[in-house]
Structure formats: structure tokens, C-alpha cells
Design a protein around this motif. Structure first.
Motif, PDB file in Angstrom:
ATOM      1  N   GLY A  10      -1.806 -32.825  -9.331  1.00 26.07           N
ATOM      2  CA  GLY A  10      -1.624 -31.653  -8.506  1.00 26.07           C
ATOM      3  C   GLY A  10      -2.309 -30.416  -9.055  1.00 26.07           C
ATOM      4  N   ARG A  11      -3.163 -30.566 -10.049  1.00 29.42           N
ATOM      5  CA  ARG A  11      -3.837 -29.427 -10.652  1.00 29.42           C
ATOM      6  C   ARG A  11      -5.309 -29.438 -10.261  1.00 29.42           C
ATOM      7  N   GLY A  12      -5.908 -28.262 -10.191  1.00 31.96           N
ATOM      8  CA  GLY A  12      -7.321 -28.167  -9.875  1.00 31.96           C
ATOM      9  C   GLY A  12      -8.186 -28.466 -11.088  1.00 31.96           C
ATOM     10  N   ASN A  13      -9.414 -28.923 -10.857  1.00 32.36           N
ATOM     11  CA  ASN A  13     -10.355 -29.149 -11.946  1.00 32.36           C
ATOM     12  C   ASN A  13     -11.187 -27.879 -12.117  1.00 32.36           C
ATOM     13  N   PRO A  14     -11.072 -27.207 -13.247  1.00 31.60           N
ATOM     14  CA  PRO A  14     -11.776 -25.938 -13.417  1.00 31.60           C
ATOM     15  C   PRO A  14     -13.282 -26.129 -13.573  1.00 31.60           C
ATOM     16  N   ILE A  15     -14.027 -25.127 -13.140  1.00 32.47           N
ATOM     17  CA  ILE A  15     -15.469 -25.102 -13.409  1.00 32.47           C
ATOM     18  C   ILE A  15     -15.644 -24.854 -14.888  1.00 32.47           C
ATOM     19  N   THR A  16     -16.587 -25.543 -15.506  1.00 31.91           N
ATOM     20  CA  THR A  16     -16.840 -25.343 -16.932  1.00 31.91           C
ATOM     21  C   THR A  16     -18.218 -24.732 -17.154  1.00 31.91           C
ATOM     22  N   LEU A  17     -18.336 -24.086 -18.297  1.00 31.72           N
ATOM     23  CA  LEU A  17     -19.632 -23.518 -18.682  1.00 31.72           C
ATOM     24  C   LEU A  17     -20.669 -24.623 -18.795  1.00 31.72           C
ATOM     25  N   GLN A  18     -20.262 -25.753 -19.316  1.00 32.18           N
ATOM     26  CA  GLN A  18     -21.200 -26.859 -19.495  1.00 32.18           C
ATOM     27  C   GLN A  18     -21.837 -27.286 -18.181  1.00 32.18           C
ATOM     28  N   GLU A  19     -21.023 -27.445 -17.121  1.00 30.40           N
ATOM     29  CA  GLU A  19     -21.607 -27.926 -15.871  1.00 30.40           C
ATOM     30  C   GLU A  19     -22.585 -26.906 -15.293  1.00 30.40           C
ATOM     31  N   LEU A  20     -22.340 -25.619 -15.484  1.00 32.07           N
ATOM     32  CA  LEU A  20     -23.274 -24.598 -15.013  1.00 32.07           C
ATOM     33  C   LEU A  20     -24.594 -24.663 -15.785  1.00 32.07           C
ATOM     34  N   LEU A  21     -24.490 -24.827 -17.105  1.00 39.95           N
ATOM     35  CA  LEU A  21     -25.692 -24.841 -17.939  1.00 39.95           C
ATOM     36  C   LEU A  21     -26.482 -26.141 -17.774  1.00 39.95           C
ATOM     37  N   TYR A  22     -25.792 -27.283 -17.740  1.00 36.08           N
ATOM     38  CA  TYR A  22     -26.484 -28.558 -17.596  1.00 36.08           C
ATOM     39  C   TYR A  22     -27.173 -28.660 -16.229  1.00 36.08           C
ATOM     40  N   ALA A  23     -26.545 -28.076 -15.209  1.00 28.46           N
ATOM     41  CA  ALA A  23     -27.146 -28.117 -13.872  1.00 28.46           C
ATOM     42  C   ALA A  23     -28.445 -27.326 -13.805  1.00 28.46           C
ATOM     43  N   ARG A  24     -28.630 -26.394 -14.733  1.00 24.07           N
ATOM     44  CA  ARG A  24     -29.847 -25.573 -14.743  1.00 24.07           C
ATOM     45  C   ARG A  24     -30.842 -26.006 -15.808  1.00 24.07           C
ATOM     46  N   GLY A  25     -30.597 -27.151 -16.425  1.00 25.41           N
ATOM     47  CA  GLY A  25     -31.623 -27.721 -17.283  1.00 25.41           C
ATOM     48  C   GLY A  25     -31.337 -27.776 -18.767  1.00 25.41           C
TER      49      GLY A  25
END
Length: 362
Positions: free
Chosen positions: A81-96
Motif C-alpha cells: 500500500g505504499r508508493g515507490n519513490p522516485i530516486t536520484l539514481q533513476e533520474l541520472l541513469y536515464a540521462r546517461g
């Protein structure tokens, strides 16, 4: 003639919007916020949604200050019942940023009270970069990349860039000077992403590990911290003016107010105390004229300022901008110049400042 790049972008945006609306028929359409982000960034936001609903907001609207649009992704609840938070890693890895690279997080924060790291970063960037690369120990020897952050209250941190570590450039008895090269591709995240540093807040550096997510707490509007209140209430350093001009959209308050009026302005060279008086008119008013200074690294085509930058290409970092008088945009150019000359006389900026002397004053 139609620009094929624009056509491709429009087609992609239309397809992404259609797919999004089909998935979330009751959600507000992201196209509503086109003015806040522009088509290219809106495409990026939609691409990275990955099946998540996007929530847009204007956080300062209730205070009467339209400080820009922000967004976050609404996570579907997990089994607990908890949300999955956005992480710094996913933002950085998505940009290369390579997931397998040896990457360190560094959190710049001065606890002695002798140094304002935020001011150093925003207004004295070469000094900030020198501060970052100068270390008393070989702390970056085993790193491929650094993720640079500014310390915020508590354990919060503000992302300000990714740097590739290219070894030690030189060393002295007391310091090692690393060759750090900023990696492009992260400009839309710089200064906007606030994340939780974690329990290791006492340490200023730690490894960035894919399996230990750094929770993103907020993605803020494009950064410019100073709100517009009145034409005569502010001064802007050249670094702040550059940040303002390069980040503001036609929707924003600074653009709207500065482009709405002609006027007389002052540039103070803080390194010498000398002043330059200028004037602005035309369709974009003061905003249009000040854009010229940003485009020319600080001189705007003015003779004496050109001379200063010819001696030191970074001399514009000493300039401070302020408005002395606003004038109607309907006023003719000769009428505007008449007011400009009046301030030159009052402040002595020809005889003792940076305005070019008249022929009889040479």
C-alpha cells in the motif's frame, strides 16, 4: 518552409499525449502546461512517465507569486500500500550516467560559517569548481564520476551536476588538484532536484550505489530564487542575470515586468566602484537590452565595457545591474536618451565612470 525537426517533435508530442490520455482519461492534460515547460521538455516528461500519472502544480500561486510549474510522478501503490519513490539514481541513469561506473556523491557544505557555498556556486562558479577539485586527501582516486550536490537543511541535498574524474592534474604538499570535467546532459535537473542524503549526512562523500536508492523529495521549478517585487527593489549580479535570462519563459514574472517597460539602468563594476548608465527602449524594453549583456558576456557593445572584457574575458562577473527609472515604451528613443544623459550628469559616469566621454571631455 516547414522545419522537419519541429514537425517530428510535434508528431511525437501528439502521440505521447494521446497515449497518456488513453491511459489516464480523467487526468488533466499535460498540454495545459506547455507554456511552463515547452514541447521538448514536455516530451521528455511524458517519455519518462513509464506508465505513471503526472501531477503538475504551481506551488507559489496561492501566495500571489507565479514561481514556475513543478511536476512529479504519482506512483501506483505497491503490495504494502505504499508508493515507490522516485530516486536520484533513476533520474541520472536515464540521462546517461553509466550504472556500472564507480560514482561518488559529494555534498558541499561549510559548517565553519566562513564560506557561503551556495553563493560561491551561483555567483563565483570558477571559484566553486576550484574548491571542488582541490582536496586534502586522495578521495577521488577510485572514482569514474562525481555527482555534485549542495547541502540543504537537515539531510537534504541539491543536485548541481555530474563530473568525470580524469585523474590528478597537479599536487602540492597540502593539496591534490583533480581534473574534473562536467558531463553534459543533466542541465534540466541542475539545482532543481532535492533528495535525501540519508543517514550518512555527517559524511560529505559516499558511493552512489544502484541498489540503495536516494529518495527524491522534490523537483523544483527552474531556479531563480529572487521573486520580482518592484522595479526599484532589486539588484542582480551578472551571474544572476545570466541565470534569469537563460531560464525564464514568456510566462514568468521577471520577463513580463522587465519587457513591459523602457527605462534607464545602472551597471556597477564592483571591482572598481565605477558606474555605467544605459537606457532601454523597443519592443522588449529593459529585458531585451539586458539580454544583450548576457549574449556578449557582459559588455552589450558598450565601448568602455568592451575594453574591460578585452583585458579580462570574465570581468563581467563583477557587474551588478539595477533599474534607476522606468519609462513608457511609447516614449521615443531621443526622449529616452535625454533621461539617460541626465543620470550620467547626476552620477558623473562620463567624467569618473564607464560611459564614453564626449569629444569635449577627452
Amino acid at each position: 518552409m516547414t522545419n522537419p525537426l519541429l514537425s517530428d517533435q510535434e508528431s511525437e508530442l501528439t502521440a505521447l499525449l494521446d497515449a497518456y490520455q488513453e491511459q489516464f482519461p480523467a487526468a488533466e492534460s499535460p498540454i495545459t502546461y506547455m507554456m511552463g515547460f515547452g514541447p521538448e521538455q514536455l516530451c521528455t516528461i511524458l517519455r519518462e512517465a513509464n506508465g505513471r500519472e503526472i501531477v503538475f502544480s504551481y506551488p507559489e500561486l496561492d501566495q500571489g507569486v507565479l514561481d514556475g510549474c513543478v511536476y512529479h510522478y504519482k506512483e501506483a501503490p505497491d503490495e504494502a500500500g505504499r508508493g515507490n519513490p522516485i530516486t536520484l539514481q533513476e533520474l541520472l541513469y536515464a540521462r546517461g550516467l553509466p550504472r556500472t561506473a564507480k560514482t561518488k556523491l559529494v555534498r558541499h557544505r561549510d559548517t565553519s560559517g566562513k564560506l557561503d557555498i551556495h553563493d560561491l556556486y551561483r555567483n563565483h562558479r570558477p571559484a566553486f569548481l576550484d574548491y571542488q577539485r582541490q582536496q586534502g586527501n586522495r578521495v577521488f582516486d577510485k572514482c569514474d564520476f562525481l555527482v555534485a550536490c549542495l547541502g540543504e537543511p537537515g539531510s537534504q541535498s541539491r543536485f548541481v551536476g555530474v563530473f568525470q574524474v580524469q585523474g590528478i592534474e597537479r599536487e602540492t604538499e597540502e593539496h591534490y588538484y583533480y581534473n574534473l570535467v562536467e558531463v553534459p546532459g543533466f542541465a534540466d535537473l541542475k539545482e532543481r532536484v532535492i533528495f535525501d542524503w540519508g543517514r550518512a549526512a555527517i559524511s560529505w562523500h559516499q558511493w552512489l550505489r544502484p541498489e540503495v536508492g536516494k529518495t527524491v523529495l522534490e523537483i523544483q521549478p527552474k531556479p531563480f530564487s529572487q521573486p520580482f517585487t518592484d522595479y526599484l527593489d532589486f539588484t542582480l549580479s551578472f551571474a544572476e542575470l545570466t541565470q534569469l535570462v537563460t531560464n525564464q519563459s514568456p510566462r514568468d514574472e521577471w520577463y513580463r515586468m522587465l519587457s513591459a517597460t523602457a527605462g534607464v539602468y545602472l551597471i556597477l563594476d564592483q571591482s572598481s566602484g565605477k558606474q555605467y548608465i544605459g537606457s532601454a527602449s523597443g519592443t522588449e524594453g529593459i529585458w531585451g537590452r539586458w539580454k544583450d549583456y548576457v549574449a556578449t558576456r557582459g559588455h552589450g557593445g558598450n565601448v568602455e565595457l568592451v575594453k574591460l572584457l578585452a583585458t579580462d574575458a570574465q570581468h563581467g562577473r563583477h557587474f551588478q545591474f539595477t533599474v534607476l527609472m522606468t519609462l513608457p515604451k511609447t516614449m521615443t528613443r531621443p526622449e529616452v536618451i535625454k533621461r539617460e544623459y541626465l543620470f550620467m550628469k547626476k552620477l558623473g559616469s562620463r567624467a569618473h565612470g564607464l560611459n564614453q566621454k564626449a569629444s569635449h571631455e577627452q
